[in-house]
Design a protein around this motif. Structure first.
Motif, PDB file in Angstrom:
ATOM      1  N   ARG A 453       0.829  -1.211   0.000  1.00  0.00           N
ATOM      2  CA  ARG A 453       0.000   0.000   0.000  1.00  0.00           C
ATOM      3  C   ARG A 453       0.862   1.260   0.000  1.00  0.00           C
ATOM      4  N   GLN A 454       2.018   1.207   0.652  1.00  0.00           N
ATOM      5  CA  GLN A 454       2.936   2.339   0.616  1.00  0.00           C
ATOM      6  C   GLN A 454       3.477   2.573  -0.789  1.00  0.00           C
ATOM      7  N   SER A 457       0.940   4.076  -3.201  1.00  0.00           N
ATOM      8  CA  SER A 457       0.158   5.195  -2.661  1.00  0.00           C
ATOM      9  C   SER A 457      -0.175   6.187  -3.768  1.00  0.00           C
ATOM     10  N   LEU A 474      -3.528  10.994  -0.700  1.00  0.00           N
ATOM     11  CA  LEU A 474      -3.452   9.809   0.153  1.00  0.00           C
ATOM     12  C   LEU A 474      -2.026   9.266   0.182  1.00  0.00           C
ATOM     13  N   GLN A 475      -1.516   9.009   1.364  1.00  0.00           N
ATOM     14  CA  GLN A 475      -0.159   8.477   1.504  1.00  0.00           C
ATOM     15  C   GLN A 475      -0.114   6.962   1.520  1.00  0.00           C
ATOM     16  N   LEU A 476      -1.276   6.339   1.485  1.00  0.00           N
ATOM     17  CA  LEU A 476      -1.390   4.879   1.411  1.00  0.00           C
ATOM     18  C   LEU A 476      -2.489   4.542   0.421  1.00  0.00           C
ATOM     19  N   LEU A 477      -2.324   3.458  -0.311  1.00  0.00           N
ATOM     20  CA  LEU A 477      -3.434   2.919  -1.071  1.00  0.00           C
ATOM     21  C   LEU A 477      -4.519   2.529  -0.065  1.00  0.00           C
TER      22      LEU A 477
END
Length: 561
Positions: A453-454, A457, A474-477
């Motif tokens: 996820r990172q 992102s 968003l910094q993460l998916l």
């Protein structure tokens, strides 16, 4: 006659001794009231407008704090509040007269072994939950509170401020309010504004700054967790399920931090309190806070008071998504009802996790192939699924260059283009567990839900939700429940999509490389345990909180005596 003379002499001697004792006692009391009984142990505060040890001199709103002269550590001289403090009076404020962790409020409800702990200690992170060390702490209250340093009062009033530069490393301050009072931390910003805290605040000076810990009754803590973790308009049974999850999570964190018996003093063990936490997974960190700086462990402190000084306070968990969010929003009537209705109830599990929104695959075991998961995600969800959360389905598009930047910054992998990107591992419920990227002969695998996820992102790329709304930054998916749709380069373009005059092998490579990737996904969060939106949807259908918890955790609720 001789007997009478002896009695008279004894009476005179007794009177002289009594007068001498009163004289000494008066002198000691006067010294305390003028703040001259001990020299300050730290340099003056460098913050503009603050007195020694951060006392806000003459600041607005600090009723009763504007005396002309301040004694050492900001003790007000000549103030009616600065009379001798008796132990009985201190107990009103929860101020410890013995060892750290044995306040009057906690001792009164001290749990027996095997029962829920009476209190919890929560490390308060800085604005935005960015890190664990504060440069400055400012506290106010509508009613007077007391500030203690090394087991003696240094301040009484409605406002107190201190900067890290004005405290010596290792010094511990305790700020105690009356039982029903609230302490507002003016130096902190949360979604609710400047947050208010029940219980006691501990300030501990370490090399990096001030560690700020809130110690309060466990059930009071849960009221603000439920309010911060779940919207107040969610159904009551969903709120109750959230309360049980939050209590179980806190209990496990306290047990891990304090040892097998959580009713014992939290200081009988070690506790890591380093900051810079980098996870949104409440299950990844329980009671031990790790960062990408060297871990700071507090030494074992069997004696909490040594040589008249408070020892290092240890936190059970923090107030962010690294554990469970606390006091981002103040407790509501709904959250208090949920906590009261489930008092003492937990799940008999060593690990309890929850998250925002499911993609509705939590009980599936047949979605471990790309084809199966793609077919599942393309189906129209049931009406009312996940409480109609817009995060139930989403999609975004990333350029290959953005992905390559992530590979370079996180893993040091340098490449000019991507030949292939694919899902190399998928769990039975459809969650991606391994991602594979290839450029020429070089192969890179990224494993783990959070790491994936990172890497993917969205950043500033638009992420389109089910209801048509777009999110950016968003910094993460949102989740690792997705399938990929790579877009290939076209003739005459390089891997960044720029037109050029390529020929031969370079042109063929550019034609074959990945230009961008469309990510089709569903849900929000790590996908383990209870979906909060799913719990709301089940409550809407008529399930009670016990049935909701049974659905997600396959076990019943247990109650402490």
């Amino acid at each position: 006659m001789a007997g009478l003379q002896v009695l008279a002499a004894a009476a005179i001697a007794g009177a002289i001794l009594f007068l001498l004792y009163r004289y000494i006692q008066y002198g000691e009391r006067s010294a305390r009231e003028t703040g001259t009984s001990r020299q300050p142990g730290a340099a003056g505060d460098e913050t503009a407008g603050l007195g020694e040890h951060g006392v806000a001199t003459g600041s607005p709103g600090a009723a009763g704090d504007e005396t002309a002269g301040l004694g050492e550590y900001g003790v007000e001289t000549g103030s009616p509040d600065e009379t001798e403090i008796e132990a009985a009076e201190l107990s009103e404020y929860g101020v410890e007269t013995g060892s750290l962790g044995e306040t009057e409020t906690e001792a009164a409800g001290q749990s027996e072994k095997g029962q829920l702990p009476a209190t919890v200690r929560v490390r308060l992170l800085t604005d935005g939950f960015a890190e664990g060390f504060h440069d400055r702490v400012e506290v106010t209250s509508e009613s007077p509170f007391r500030v203690m340093l090394d087991d003696r009062q240094v301040k009484s009033g409605k406002r107190y401020a201190v900067s890290a530069s004005s405290l010596d490393e290792g010094q511990v301050l305790q700020i105690a309010q009356k039982e029903d009072g609230r302490l507002t931390v003016e130096s902190l910003e949360r979604a609710c504004g400047h947050p208010q805290y029940a219980g006691t605040l501990w300030l501990y000076r370490v090399e990096e700054g001030i560690v700020l810990i809130n110690e309060l009754p466990l059930e009071e803590y849960l009221c603000s967790v439920v309010a911060s973790e779940m919207p107040s308009d969610y159904p009551e049974e969903a709120q109750k399920a959230q309360a049980v999850c939050a209590r179980t999570y806190a209990y496990n964190c306290i047990r891990n931090a304090r040892g097998t018996d959580p009713s014992e003093d939290a200081l009988n063990g070690t506790q890591a309190i380093s900051g810079n936490m980098q996870t949104d997974d409440p299950g990844e960190i329980q009671g031990v806070f790790r960062g990408d700086t060297q871990e700071i462990r507090l030494a074992d402190t069997q004696g909490a008071m040594q040589q008249g000084r408070y020892e290092k306070p240890a936190a059970d968990l923090d107030d962010s998504v690294n554990a469970q969010v606390y006091n981002n929003y103040q407790a509501t009537e709904q959250s208090r009802r949920a906590v009261e209705a489930t008092e003492g109830e937990i799940l008999p599990l060593d690990e309890v996790q929850y998250y925002s929104t499911s993609c509705q695959s939590e009980h599936r075991e047949d979605l471990d192939s790309d084809e199966a998961f793609r077919d599942f995600l393309q189906q129209e969800p049931d009406a009312g699924a996940e409480y109609d959360s817009p995060w139930l389905r989403w999609e975004t598009e990333l350029s290959s260059q953005e992905i390559l930047k992530g590979l370079a910054s996180r893993y040091g992998w340098q490449a000019d283009w991507i030949d292939e990107i694919r899902v190399a591992g998928r769990a039975g419920n459809g969650q991606v567990t391994e991602l594979e990227l290839r450029c020429g002969d070089a192969l890179k695998r990224v494993s783990g839900e959070y790491a994936i996820r990172q890497l993917l992102s969205p950043g500033q790329a638009a992420l389109r939700l089910r209801d048509g709304e777009e999110q950016a930054g968003l910094q993460l998916l949102p989740s690792a429940f997705f399938w990929l749709e790579p877009g290939r380069g076209t003739a005459g373009r390089d891997s960044a999509g720029n037109e050029g005059n390529q020929s031969g092998a370079d042109a063929q490579t550019a034609d074959a490389s990945i230009l961008s990737v469309v990510i089709h996904g569903g849900g929000y969060g790590h996908g383990n345990g209870m979906s909060q939106c799913g719990a709301a949807a089940l409550a809407e259908k008529g399930l009670d909180y016990r049935e909701i918890l049974e659905y997600y955790y396959q076990c019943g609720v247990e109650a402490f005596a």
